[in-house]
Design an enzyme around this catalytic site. Structure first.
Site, PDB file in Angstrom:
ATOM      1  N   GLU A  70       0.867  -1.186   0.000  1.00  0.00           N
ATOM      2  CA  GLU A  70       0.000   0.000   0.000  1.00  0.00           C
ATOM      3  C   GLU A  70       0.902   1.234   0.000  1.00  0.00           C
ATOM      4  O   GLU A  70       1.205   1.819   1.043  1.00  0.00           O
ATOM      5  CB  GLU A  70      -0.945  -0.067   1.195  1.00  0.00           C
TER       6      GLU A  70
ATOM      7  N   HIS B 167      -3.807   3.520   4.864  1.00  0.00           N
ATOM      8  CA  HIS B 167      -3.881   2.331   4.012  1.00  0.00           C
ATOM      9  C   HIS B 167      -4.438   2.680   2.640  1.00  0.00           C
ATOM     10  O   HIS B 167      -5.057   3.724   2.456  1.00  0.00           O
ATOM     11  CB  HIS B 167      -4.839   1.289   4.621  1.00  0.00           C
TER      12      HIS B 167
ATOM     13  N   GLU C 294      -8.580   4.699   4.702  1.00  0.00           N
ATOM     14  CA  GLU C 294      -8.506   4.015   3.404  1.00  0.00           C
ATOM     15  C   GLU C 294      -8.530   5.093   2.331  1.00  0.00           C
ATOM     16  O   GLU C 294      -9.479   5.875   2.240  1.00  0.00           O
ATOM     17  CB  GLU C 294      -9.697   3.066   3.235  1.00  0.00           C
TER      18      GLU C 294
HETATM   19  O1  LIG Z   1      -8.865  -3.987   0.697  1.00  0.00           O
HETATM   20  C1  LIG Z   1      -8.938  -4.764   1.629  1.00  0.00           C
HETATM   21  O2  LIG Z   1      -9.613  -5.825   1.558  1.00  0.00           O
HETATM   22  C2  LIG Z   1      -8.214  -4.498   2.931  1.00  0.00           C
HETATM   23  C3  LIG Z   1      -7.766  -3.071   3.084  1.00  0.00           C
HETATM   24  C4  LIG Z   1      -7.138  -2.949   4.445  1.00  0.00           C
HETATM   25  O3  LIG Z   1      -5.991  -3.254   4.600  1.00  0.00           O
HETATM   26  N1  LIG Z   1      -7.956  -2.561   5.432  1.00  0.00           N
HETATM   27  C5  LIG Z   1      -7.564  -2.608   6.797  1.00  0.00           C
HETATM   28  C6  LIG Z   1      -8.685  -2.101   7.655  1.00  0.00           C
HETATM   29  C7  LIG Z   1      -8.276  -2.099   9.105  1.00  0.00           C
HETATM   30  C8  LIG Z   1      -9.434  -1.842  10.067  1.00  0.00           C
HETATM   31  O4  LIG Z   1     -10.355  -2.671  10.099  1.00  0.00           O
HETATM   32  O5  LIG Z   1      -9.370  -0.832  10.797  1.00  0.00           O
HETATM   33  C9  LIG Z   1      -7.245  -4.044   7.140  1.00  0.00           C
HETATM   34  O6  LIG Z   1      -7.944  -4.940   6.637  1.00  0.00           O
HETATM   35  O7  LIG Z   1      -6.329  -4.278   7.914  1.00  0.00           O
HETATM   36 ZN   LIG Z   2      -4.090  -2.035   4.410  1.00  0.00          ZN
END
Ligand SMILES: O=C(O)CCC(=O)N[C@@H](CCC(=O)O)C(=O)O
Ligand SMILES: [Zn+2]
Length: 335
Positions: free
Chosen positions: A62, A151, A215
């Site tokens: 990322e 991210h 995000e």
């Molecule tokens: O695109 C995806 O499927 C995942 C993107 C991502 O890395 N999102 C984070 C969110 C963290 C949270 O829930 O606060 C993750 O999945 O770690």
């Molecule tokens: Zn991520």
């Protein structure tokens, strides 16, 4: 520019800097704390009491957020950005960043709040190290604590930039922080409703920080991030760093709020997600839709009005979250 401003270069090369502490022309102290970790401290007379943790690269592929932190650090090291806040810059998973992979053996962002103790390997050690660095940084009493973990997502999204706000029993989500996120360009916020194992869940639940996973668009390799527009976020971060942030208005200015209806957990190799591979985050799913099936005739059927899916990923390891069903919510319980 001071060598410590090149934290990303050092991290990509897996090198230690010769000098661990350097001072900018304005007396800002930069201190290398370990791989991918750098503290920035303004001169005491300028310090405004804000402790800001900025992390990126928890997932190594990322890259847009990593480039943003690199730009901010260059600005500080070159004297163009004049911090009044104390800042901790963290590149989360250096080994994965070097390889351009989300993770090497396991997802670091599922190893916080003690989960690393139940595991082994370099990523469990890194999660433990990140917890320690954050705990020491946020260990100074009576200061404002703010953490943004930056991210980008695996897939495109109907809502390009959004935040996830962790949850702790008895603690209310802050309207002021939501307004700040809106001013930073976020279009939506997902209000979590249970404890979690992510980095921001740790700093929110254990260290008392206001903490958000941001995000910011779709993940692409270094140098290919023209489509990820981070201008509003960068402007706001510079203002927070320099302590000249305009007060955000009370109104949330069109910020969309969502809550978690259900997390879809993959229990076995028989898990099957009934979604097209290119589905975008925040796609709506109609009531009655058969979303997923797993062993022992487990069926995930959409029951919620206005449900949308985010982070669908059938490739996660068994036991982990393979998607989140979210629903629109109203901001009635904000502090
Ligand atoms: O695109 C995806 O499927 C995942 C993107 C991502 O890395 N999102 C984070 C969110 C963290 C949270 O829930 O606060 C993750 O999945 O770690
Ligand atoms: Zn991520």
């Amino acid at each position: 520019m001071l060598a410590l401003g090149k934290l990303l270069e050092l991290t990509l090369a897996g090198r230690e800097p010769a000098e661990k502490t350097q001072l900018t022309v304005d007396g800002v102290r930069m201190r290398w704390l370990g791989e991918g970790a750098l503290e920035v401290r303004p001169p005491e007379a300028r310090d405004n009491g804000m402790d800001l943790l900025l992390s990126a690269g928890i997932h190594g592929n990322e890259t847009a957020p990593i480039e943003l932190l690199d730009d901010l650090l260059h600005g500080i090291a070159g004297g163009e950005i004049k911090p009044r806040a104390r800042i901790l810059f963290l590149f989360g998973n250096p080994e994965a960043i070097r390889k351009g992979e989300r993770y090497i053996e396991q997802d670091v962002n599922r190893l916080f709040n003690g989960r690393h103790e139940l595991s082994s390997g370099s990523e469990a050690l890194r999660a433990c190290e990140l917890e320690r660095l954050a705990a020491v940084f946020f260990g100074v009493p009576e200061r404002v604590r703010l953490h943004y973990d930056l991210h980008t997502a695996i897939r495109g999204s109907k809502i390009e930039q959004f935040a996830l706000y962790p949850y702790k029993d008895g603690r209310q989500h802050s309207r002021r922080e939501l307004a700040r996120l809106r001013a930073a360009g976020m279009e939506a916020v997902l209000l979590q409703s249970k404890a979690s194992v992510t980095f921001t869940a740790y700093t929110y639940e254990q260290l008392g920080a206001e903490a958000f996973t941001l995000e910011l668009g779709k993940a692409r390799p270094f140098g290919q991030n023209e489509q990820v527009n981070l201008d509003r976020l960068e402007t706001r971060l510079k203002q927070i760093i320099e302590g000249n942030e305009p007060e955000a208005p009370e109104a949330l200015d069109g910020l969309q709020l969502f809550s978690v209806a259900r997390e879809i957990i993959k229990h076995s190799d028989s898990f099957h997600l009934h979604l097209p591979a290119d589905i975008e985050n925040f796609s709506e799913l109609s009531k009655g839709y058969l979303l997923a099936e797993d062993l022992a005739n487990t069926r995930w059927i959409v029951e919620e009005e206005g449900a949308r899916i985010i982070f669908p990923n059938p490739k996660v390891k068994n036991g982990l979250r393979a998607g989140i069903l979210v629903v629109p919510t109203t901001p009635d319980q904000l502090a």
